[in-house]
Motif scaffolding. Structure first.
Motif, PDB file in Angstrom:
ATOM      1  N   ASN A 134      60.068  21.569 -16.987  1.00  0.00           N
ATOM      2  CA  ASN A 134      60.435  22.972 -16.807  1.00  0.00           C
ATOM      3  C   ASN A 134      60.123  23.744 -18.089  1.00  0.00           C
ATOM      4  O   ASN A 134      60.541  23.330 -19.172  1.00  0.00           O
ATOM      5  N   ILE A 135      59.405  24.847 -17.953  1.00  0.00           N
ATOM      6  CA  ILE A 135      59.066  25.617 -19.149  1.00  0.00           C
ATOM      7  C   ILE A 135      60.180  26.630 -19.405  1.00  0.00           C
ATOM      8  O   ILE A 135      60.351  27.604 -18.661  1.00  0.00           O
ATOM      9  N   SER A 136      60.926  26.356 -20.453  1.00  0.00           N
ATOM     10  CA  SER A 136      62.068  27.167 -20.840  1.00  0.00           C
ATOM     11  C   SER A 136      61.631  28.115 -21.951  1.00  0.00           C
ATOM     12  O   SER A 136      60.490  28.596 -21.969  1.00  0.00           O
ATOM     13  N   SER A 137      62.512  28.375 -22.904  1.00  0.00           N
ATOM     14  CA  SER A 137      62.170  29.263 -24.029  1.00  0.00           C
ATOM     15  C   SER A 137      63.172  29.076 -25.152  1.00  0.00           C
ATOM     16  O   SER A 137      64.340  28.769 -24.913  1.00  0.00           O
ATOM     17  N   ILE A 138      62.702  29.349 -26.353  1.00  0.00           N
ATOM     18  CA  ILE A 138      63.604  29.374 -27.500  1.00  0.00           C
ATOM     19  C   ILE A 138      64.727  30.390 -27.284  1.00  0.00           C
ATOM     20  O   ILE A 138      65.838  30.219 -27.810  1.00  0.00           O
ATOM     21  N   ALA A 139      64.468  31.409 -26.474  1.00  0.00           N
ATOM     22  CA  ALA A 139      65.487  32.440 -26.243  1.00  0.00           C
ATOM     23  C   ALA A 139      66.754  31.851 -25.620  1.00  0.00           C
ATOM     24  O   ALA A 139      67.859  32.364 -25.823  1.00  0.00           O
ATOM     25  N   ALA A 140      66.593  30.749 -24.876  1.00  0.00           N
ATOM     26  CA  ALA A 140      67.758  30.115 -24.256  1.00  0.00           C
ATOM     27  C   ALA A 140      68.604  29.386 -25.285  1.00  0.00           C
ATOM     28  O   ALA A 140      69.801  29.175 -25.082  1.00  0.00           O
ATOM     29  N   LEU A 141      67.991  28.980 -26.395  1.00  0.00           N
ATOM     30  CA  LEU A 141      68.690  28.185 -27.406  1.00  0.00           C
ATOM     31  C   LEU A 141      69.288  29.044 -28.500  1.00  0.00           C
ATOM     32  O   LEU A 141      70.345  28.722 -29.048  1.00  0.00           O
ATOM     33  N   THR A 142      68.603  30.133 -28.850  1.00  0.00           N
ATOM     34  CA  THR A 142      69.061  30.959 -29.967  1.00  0.00           C
ATOM     35  C   THR A 142      69.578  32.315 -29.514  1.00  0.00           C
ATOM     36  O   THR A 142      70.226  33.006 -30.287  1.00  0.00           O
ATOM     37  N   GLY A 143      69.264  32.713 -28.277  1.00  0.00           N
ATOM     38  CA  GLY A 143      69.508  34.093 -27.857  1.00  0.00           C
ATOM     39  C   GLY A 143      68.442  34.990 -28.464  1.00  0.00           C
ATOM     40  O   GLY A 143      67.734  34.602 -29.398  1.00  0.00           O
ATOM     41  N   ASN A 144      68.294  36.158 -27.910  1.00  0.00           N
ATOM     42  CA  ASN A 144      67.344  37.116 -28.464  1.00  0.00           C
ATOM     43  C   ASN A 144      67.750  38.509 -27.989  1.00  0.00           C
ATOM     44  O   ASN A 144      68.024  38.701 -26.807  1.00  0.00           O
ATOM     45  N   ARG A 145      67.780  39.437 -28.940  1.00  0.00           N
ATOM     46  CA  ARG A 145      68.146  40.808 -28.578  1.00  0.00           C
ATOM     47  C   ARG A 145      67.198  41.335 -27.494  1.00  0.00           C
ATOM     48  O   ARG A 145      65.994  41.132 -27.592  1.00  0.00           O
ATOM     49  N   GLY A 146      67.772  41.967 -26.504  1.00  0.00           N
ATOM     50  CA  GLY A 146      66.965  42.555 -25.442  1.00  0.00           C
ATOM     51  C   GLY A 146      66.583  41.567 -24.348  1.00  0.00           C
ATOM     52  O   GLY A 146      65.857  41.925 -23.417  1.00  0.00           O
ATOM     53  N   GLN A 147      67.056  40.326 -24.491  1.00  0.00           N
ATOM     54  CA  GLN A 147      66.659  39.300 -23.504  1.00  0.00           C
ATOM     55  C   GLN A 147      67.870  38.558 -22.926  1.00  0.00           C
ATOM     56  O   GLN A 147      67.822  37.351 -22.733  1.00  0.00           O
ATOM     57  N   VAL A 148      68.954  39.292 -22.667  1.00  0.00           N
ATOM     58  CA  VAL A 148      70.131  38.621 -22.096  1.00  0.00           C
ATOM     59  C   VAL A 148      69.779  38.006 -20.741  1.00  0.00           C
ATOM     60  O   VAL A 148      70.177  36.873 -20.437  1.00  0.00           O
ATOM     61  N   ASN A 149      69.008  38.725 -19.950  1.00  0.00           N
ATOM     62  CA  ASN A 149      68.602  38.198 -18.633  1.00  0.00           C
ATOM     63  C   ASN A 149      67.707  36.962 -18.797  1.00  0.00           C
ATOM     64  O   ASN A 149      67.917  35.931 -18.156  1.00  0.00           O
ATOM     65  N   TYR A 150      66.709  37.080 -19.649  1.00  0.00           N
ATOM     66  CA  TYR A 150      65.737  35.989 -19.857  1.00  0.00           C
ATOM     67  C   TYR A 150      66.430  34.760 -20.459  1.00  0.00           C
ATOM     68  O   TYR A 150      66.204  33.619 -20.006  1.00  0.00           O
TER      69      TYR A 150
END
Ligand code: NDP
Length: 239
Positions: A134-150
Protein backbone atom coordinates in the motif's frame (compact mmCIF):
# COMPACT_ATOMS: atom_id res chain seq x y z
CA UNK A 1 4.44 -15.88 -14.41
CA UNK A 2 2.93 -13.96 -11.48
CA UNK A 3 0.19 -11.44 -12.19
CA UNK A 4 0.47 -8.02 -10.56
CA UNK A 5 -2.14 -5.25 -10.38
CA UNK A 6 -0.89 -1.71 -9.83
CA UNK A 7 -3.60 0.88 -9.20
CA UNK A 8 -2.77 4.35 -10.44
CA UNK A 9 -0.29 2.86 -12.91
CA UNK A 10 -1.05 5.81 -15.18
CA UNK A 11 0.58 8.15 -12.64
CA UNK A 12 4.23 8.93 -12.03
CA UNK A 13 5.08 6.58 -9.16
CA UNK A 14 2.66 3.89 -10.35
CA UNK A 15 4.27 3.82 -13.79
CA UNK A 16 7.72 3.32 -12.27
CA UNK A 17 6.33 0.47 -10.15
CA UNK A 18 4.78 -1.15 -13.23
CA UNK A 19 8.10 -0.96 -15.10
CA UNK A 20 9.95 -2.47 -12.15
CA UNK A 21 7.51 -5.36 -11.65
CA UNK A 22 7.55 -6.08 -15.39
CA UNK A 23 11.37 -6.08 -15.34
CA UNK A 24 11.15 -8.57 -12.47
CA UNK A 25 9.15 -10.92 -14.68
CA UNK A 26 5.54 -10.20 -13.71
CA UNK A 27 2.60 -9.76 -16.05
CA UNK A 28 1.46 -6.30 -14.98
CA UNK A 29 -2.14 -5.10 -15.06
CA UNK A 30 -1.68 -1.34 -15.32
CA UNK A 31 -4.65 0.42 -13.82
CA UNK A 32 -5.82 3.92 -14.67
CA UNK A 33 -8.84 6.02 -13.96
CA UNK A 34 -9.03 8.91 -16.41
CA UNK A 35 -5.59 8.22 -17.89
CA UNK A 36 -6.28 4.95 -19.72
CA UNK A 37 -4.29 6.18 -22.73
CA UNK A 38 -1.22 6.68 -20.53
CA UNK A 39 -1.64 3.17 -19.12
CA UNK A 40 -1.99 1.74 -22.65
CA UNK A 41 1.11 3.58 -23.83
CA UNK A 42 3.05 2.20 -20.86
CA UNK A 43 1.77 -1.34 -21.50
CA UNK A 44 2.86 -1.06 -25.14
CA UNK A 45 6.32 0.18 -24.09
CA UNK A 46 6.72 -2.68 -21.61
CA UNK A 47 5.65 -5.25 -24.21
CA UNK A 48 7.93 -3.69 -26.84
CA UNK A 49 10.81 -4.14 -24.40
CA UNK A 50 10.06 -7.84 -24.00
CA UNK A 51 7.88 -7.56 -20.88
CA UNK A 52 4.25 -8.47 -20.35
CA UNK A 53 1.53 -5.93 -19.46
CA UNK A 54 -1.98 -4.75 -20.24
CA UNK A 55 -4.05 -1.73 -19.27
CA UNK A 56 -7.40 -1.52 -17.50
CA UNK A 57 -9.48 1.30 -16.02
CA UNK A 58 -11.97 1.96 -13.26
CA UNK A 59 -12.71 4.49 -10.55
CA UNK A 60 -11.53 2.89 -7.29
CA UNK A 61 -14.30 4.69 -5.38
CA UNK A 62 -17.01 2.99 -7.45
CA UNK A 63 -17.42 -0.51 -6.01
CA UNK A 64 -19.67 -1.70 -8.84
CA UNK A 65 -17.23 -0.46 -11.49
CA UNK A 66 -14.32 -2.19 -9.74
CA UNK A 67 -16.28 -5.47 -9.54
CA UNK A 68 -17.26 -5.26 -13.21
CA UNK A 69 -13.59 -5.17 -14.23
CA UNK A 70 -12.05 -7.43 -11.58
CA UNK A 71 -14.58 -10.30 -11.68
CA UNK A 72 -13.79 -11.43 -15.25
CA UNK A 73 -10.09 -10.78 -14.63
CA UNK A 74 -10.09 -13.01 -11.54
CA UNK A 75 -11.91 -15.75 -13.45
CA UNK A 76 -8.92 -15.91 -15.80
CA UNK A 77 -6.08 -15.72 -13.26
CA UNK A 78 -5.15 -15.05 -9.66
CA UNK A 79 -3.62 -11.68 -8.91
CA UNK A 80 -0.83 -12.49 -6.45
CA UNK A 81 0.76 -9.04 -6.27
CA UNK A 82 -1.32 -5.95 -5.56
CA UNK A 83 0.05 -2.43 -5.25
CA UNK A 84 -2.55 0.02 -3.96
CA UNK A 85 -0.96 3.18 -5.32
CA UNK A 86 -3.91 5.26 -6.60
CA UNK A 87 -4.24 8.36 -4.48
CA UNK A 88 -5.12 12.02 -4.53
CA UNK A 89 -4.54 14.97 -2.30
CA UNK A 90 -6.80 17.99 -1.99
CA UNK A 91 -5.14 20.32 0.47
CA UNK A 92 -6.65 23.07 2.62
CA UNK A 93 -6.07 24.22 6.16
CA UNK A 94 -8.62 22.43 8.27
CA UNK A 95 -10.91 25.35 9.18
CA UNK A 96 -11.28 26.00 5.46
CA UNK A 97 -11.59 22.38 4.34
CA UNK A 98 -14.85 21.48 2.65
CA UNK A 99 -16.74 18.26 3.31
CA UNK A 100 -16.15 17.38 -0.34
CA UNK A 101 -12.36 17.71 0.08
CA UNK A 102 -12.50 15.47 3.16
CA UNK A 103 -14.69 12.80 1.61
CA UNK A 104 -12.97 12.65 -1.80
CA UNK A 105 -9.54 12.00 -0.32
CA UNK A 106 -10.87 9.43 2.15
CA UNK A 107 -12.92 7.80 -0.59
CA UNK A 108 -10.02 7.24 -3.01
CA UNK A 109 -7.53 6.04 -0.39
CA UNK A 110 -9.62 4.18 2.17
CA UNK A 111 -12.69 2.97 0.26
CA UNK A 112 -10.50 2.45 -2.82
CA UNK A 113 -8.29 0.13 -0.76
CA UNK A 114 -11.35 -1.89 0.26
CA UNK A 115 -12.96 -2.00 -3.18
CA UNK A 116 -9.83 -3.27 -4.91
CA UNK A 117 -8.21 -5.44 -2.22
CA UNK A 118 -11.18 -7.34 -0.80
CA UNK A 119 -12.16 -9.19 -4.02
CA UNK A 120 -8.56 -10.31 -4.56
CA UNK A 121 -8.16 -11.87 -1.12
CA UNK A 122 -9.89 -15.27 -1.39
CA UNK A 123 -8.14 -16.31 -4.63
CA UNK A 124 -4.82 -15.00 -3.28
CA UNK A 125 -5.31 -16.94 -0.03
CA UNK A 126 -6.15 -20.11 -1.96
CA UNK A 127 -2.87 -19.72 -3.88
CA UNK A 128 -1.04 -19.46 -0.53
CA UNK A 129 1.31 -16.75 -1.81
CA UNK A 130 0.74 -13.05 -2.12
CA UNK A 131 2.18 -9.58 -1.78
CA UNK A 132 0.17 -6.47 -1.01
CA UNK A 133 1.95 -3.11 -0.94
CA UNK A 134 0.00 0.00 0.00
CA UNK A 135 1.44 3.36 -0.98
CA UNK A 136 1.06 5.58 2.05
CA UNK A 137 2.85 8.87 2.83
CA UNK A 138 5.13 10.53 5.31
CA UNK A 139 2.14 12.79 6.01
CA UNK A 140 0.51 9.89 7.87
CA UNK A 141 3.52 9.57 10.18
CA UNK A 142 4.41 13.20 10.86
CA UNK A 143 1.25 15.10 9.93
CA UNK A 144 1.42 18.02 7.56
CA UNK A 145 -0.26 21.41 7.61
CA UNK A 146 -3.09 21.57 5.11
CA UNK A 147 -3.30 17.78 4.80
CA UNK A 148 -5.56 16.66 7.65
CA UNK A 149 -7.68 14.71 5.14
CA UNK A 150 -4.67 13.18 3.36
CA UNK A 151 -2.86 12.32 6.62
CA UNK A 152 -6.02 10.73 8.03
CA UNK A 153 -6.60 8.71 4.88
CA UNK A 154 -3.02 7.44 4.69
CA UNK A 155 -3.05 6.76 8.44
CA UNK A 156 -6.12 4.58 7.96
CA UNK A 157 -4.27 2.77 5.17
CA UNK A 158 -1.35 2.13 7.53
CA UNK A 159 -3.69 0.66 10.15
CA UNK A 160 -5.45 -1.48 7.56
CA UNK A 161 -2.02 -2.71 6.45
CA UNK A 162 -1.15 -3.90 9.95
CA UNK A 163 -4.53 -5.55 10.59
CA UNK A 164 -4.70 -7.35 7.24
CA UNK A 165 -1.08 -8.48 7.60
CA UNK A 166 -2.04 -10.33 10.77
CA UNK A 167 -5.06 -11.95 9.16
CA UNK A 168 -3.18 -13.42 6.21
CA UNK A 169 0.35 -13.99 7.52
CA UNK A 170 -0.19 -17.74 7.87
CA UNK A 171 -1.22 -17.97 4.19
CA UNK A 172 2.11 -16.80 2.79
CA UNK A 173 0.76 -13.33 2.08
CA UNK A 174 2.63 -10.24 3.20
CA UNK A 175 1.02 -6.82 3.55
CA UNK A 176 3.20 -3.74 3.89
CA UNK A 177 2.96 -0.01 3.36
CA UNK A 178 5.55 2.25 1.79
CA UNK A 179 5.57 5.82 3.06
CA UNK A 180 7.37 8.12 0.61
CA UNK A 181 8.54 11.59 1.53
CA UNK A 182 8.94 14.14 -1.25
CA UNK A 183 9.14 12.35 -4.59
CA UNK A 184 9.80 14.27 -7.81
CA UNK A 185 6.35 14.14 -9.44
CA UNK A 186 3.68 16.64 -10.45
CA UNK A 187 1.94 15.90 -7.12
CA UNK A 188 4.90 17.19 -5.09
CA UNK A 189 6.19 19.89 -7.46
CA UNK A 190 3.16 22.05 -6.74
CA UNK A 191 3.78 21.79 -2.98
CA UNK A 192 7.59 21.93 -2.55
CA UNK A 193 10.12 24.19 -4.29
CA UNK A 194 13.88 23.56 -4.28
CA UNK A 195 14.43 25.72 -1.21
CA UNK A 196 11.80 23.82 0.78
CA UNK A 197 13.27 20.48 -0.28
CA UNK A 198 16.78 21.58 0.81
CA UNK A 199 15.39 22.67 4.17
CA UNK A 200 13.23 19.61 4.84
CA UNK A 201 15.22 16.70 3.42
CA UNK A 202 18.62 15.73 4.89
CA UNK A 203 19.67 14.41 1.46
CA UNK A 204 18.67 17.81 0.02
CA UNK A 205 16.85 16.35 -2.94
CA UNK A 206 13.52 14.80 -3.80
CA UNK A 207 13.40 11.06 -4.31
CA UNK A 208 12.66 9.58 -7.70
CA UNK A 209 9.69 7.38 -8.60
CA UNK A 210 12.23 4.69 -9.52
CA UNK A 211 13.66 4.71 -5.98
CA UNK A 212 10.15 4.09 -4.61
CA UNK A 213 9.58 1.42 -7.24
CA UNK A 214 12.77 -0.40 -6.23
CA UNK A 215 11.49 -0.69 -2.65
CA UNK A 216 8.07 -1.85 -3.82
CA UNK A 217 9.70 -4.35 -6.16
CA UNK A 218 11.69 -5.82 -3.31
CA UNK A 219 8.63 -6.05 -1.04
CA UNK A 220 6.79 -7.79 -3.89
CA UNK A 221 9.59 -10.31 -4.40
CA UNK A 222 10.13 -13.77 -2.95
CA UNK A 223 13.12 -12.41 -0.99
CA UNK A 224 10.85 -10.23 1.19
CA UNK A 225 8.97 -13.23 2.58
CA UNK A 226 9.54 -12.39 6.28
CA UNK A 227 8.61 -8.69 6.13
CA UNK A 228 4.96 -8.02 6.88
CA UNK A 229 2.78 -5.50 8.69
CA UNK A 230 5.43 -2.81 8.27
CA UNK A 231 5.29 0.85 7.28
CA UNK A 232 8.57 1.46 5.43
CA UNK A 233 9.64 5.07 5.04
CA UNK A 234 11.54 6.23 1.96
CA UNK A 235 12.26 9.90 2.37
CA UNK A 236 15.94 10.86 2.16
CA UNK A 237 16.50 10.84 5.90
CA UNK A 238 13.53 12.68 7.39
CA UNK A 239 13.23 11.12 10.84
P1 NDP B 1 -0.18 10.93 -9.62
O1 NDP B 1 -1.15 12.06 -9.46
O2 NDP B 1 0.86 10.99 -10.68
O3 NDP B 1 -1.01 9.57 -9.82
C1 NDP B 1 -2.16 9.31 -9.09
C2 NDP B 1 -2.79 8.06 -9.66
O4 NDP B 1 -3.98 7.77 -8.93
C3 NDP B 1 -3.19 8.23 -11.14
O5 NDP B 1 -2.82 7.07 -11.83
C4 NDP B 1 -4.70 8.37 -11.07
O6 NDP B 1 -5.37 7.84 -12.20
C5 NDP B 1 -5.03 7.52 -9.85
N1 NDP B 1 -6.32 7.89 -9.29
C6 NDP B 1 -6.67 9.08 -8.75
N2 NDP B 1 -7.97 9.05 -8.40
C7 NDP B 1 -8.45 7.83 -8.74
C8 NDP B 1 -9.70 7.20 -8.66
N3 NDP B 1 -10.79 7.80 -8.14
N4 NDP B 1 -9.83 5.93 -9.12
C9 NDP B 1 -8.77 5.31 -9.65
N5 NDP B 1 -7.54 5.84 -9.76
C10 NDP B 1 -7.40 7.09 -9.32
O7 NDP B 1 0.46 10.72 -8.18
P2 NDP B 1 1.87 10.15 -7.70
O8 NDP B 1 2.40 9.16 -8.69
O9 NDP B 1 2.71 11.28 -7.31
O10 NDP B 1 1.42 9.39 -6.37
C11 NDP B 1 1.16 8.00 -6.32
C12 NDP B 1 0.89 7.61 -4.87
O11 NDP B 1 2.02 7.99 -4.07
C13 NDP B 1 -0.33 8.29 -4.26
O12 NDP B 1 -1.03 7.37 -3.45
C14 NDP B 1 0.28 9.40 -3.42
O13 NDP B 1 -0.55 9.76 -2.35
C15 NDP B 1 1.55 8.75 -2.94
N6 NDP B 1 2.61 9.68 -2.55
C16 NDP B 1 3.17 10.55 -3.45
C17 NDP B 1 4.16 11.42 -3.05
C18 NDP B 1 4.80 12.37 -3.99
O14 NDP B 1 5.67 13.13 -3.55
N7 NDP B 1 4.46 12.36 -5.26
C19 NDP B 1 4.63 11.43 -1.66
C20 NDP B 1 3.98 10.47 -0.80
C21 NDP B 1 3.02 9.63 -1.25
P3 NDP B 1 -5.64 8.67 -13.59
O15 NDP B 1 -4.52 9.65 -13.72
O16 NDP B 1 -5.64 7.61 -14.63
O17 NDP B 1 -6.98 9.33 -13.44
Amino acid sequence: MKHALVTGGSGAIGAAICRRLAADGCHVHIHAHRGLEAARTLADAICAGGGSAEALAFDVTDGAAVTAVLTPLLERQTIQILVNNAGIHDDAVFPGMSALQWHRVMDVTVNGFFNVTQPLMMPMMRSRWGRIVNISSIAALTGNRGQVNYAAAKGALNSATKALAQEVASRGITVNAVAPGIIATAMSESAFDAEAIARLVPMKRAGSPEEVADLVGFLASAQASYITGQILSINGGII
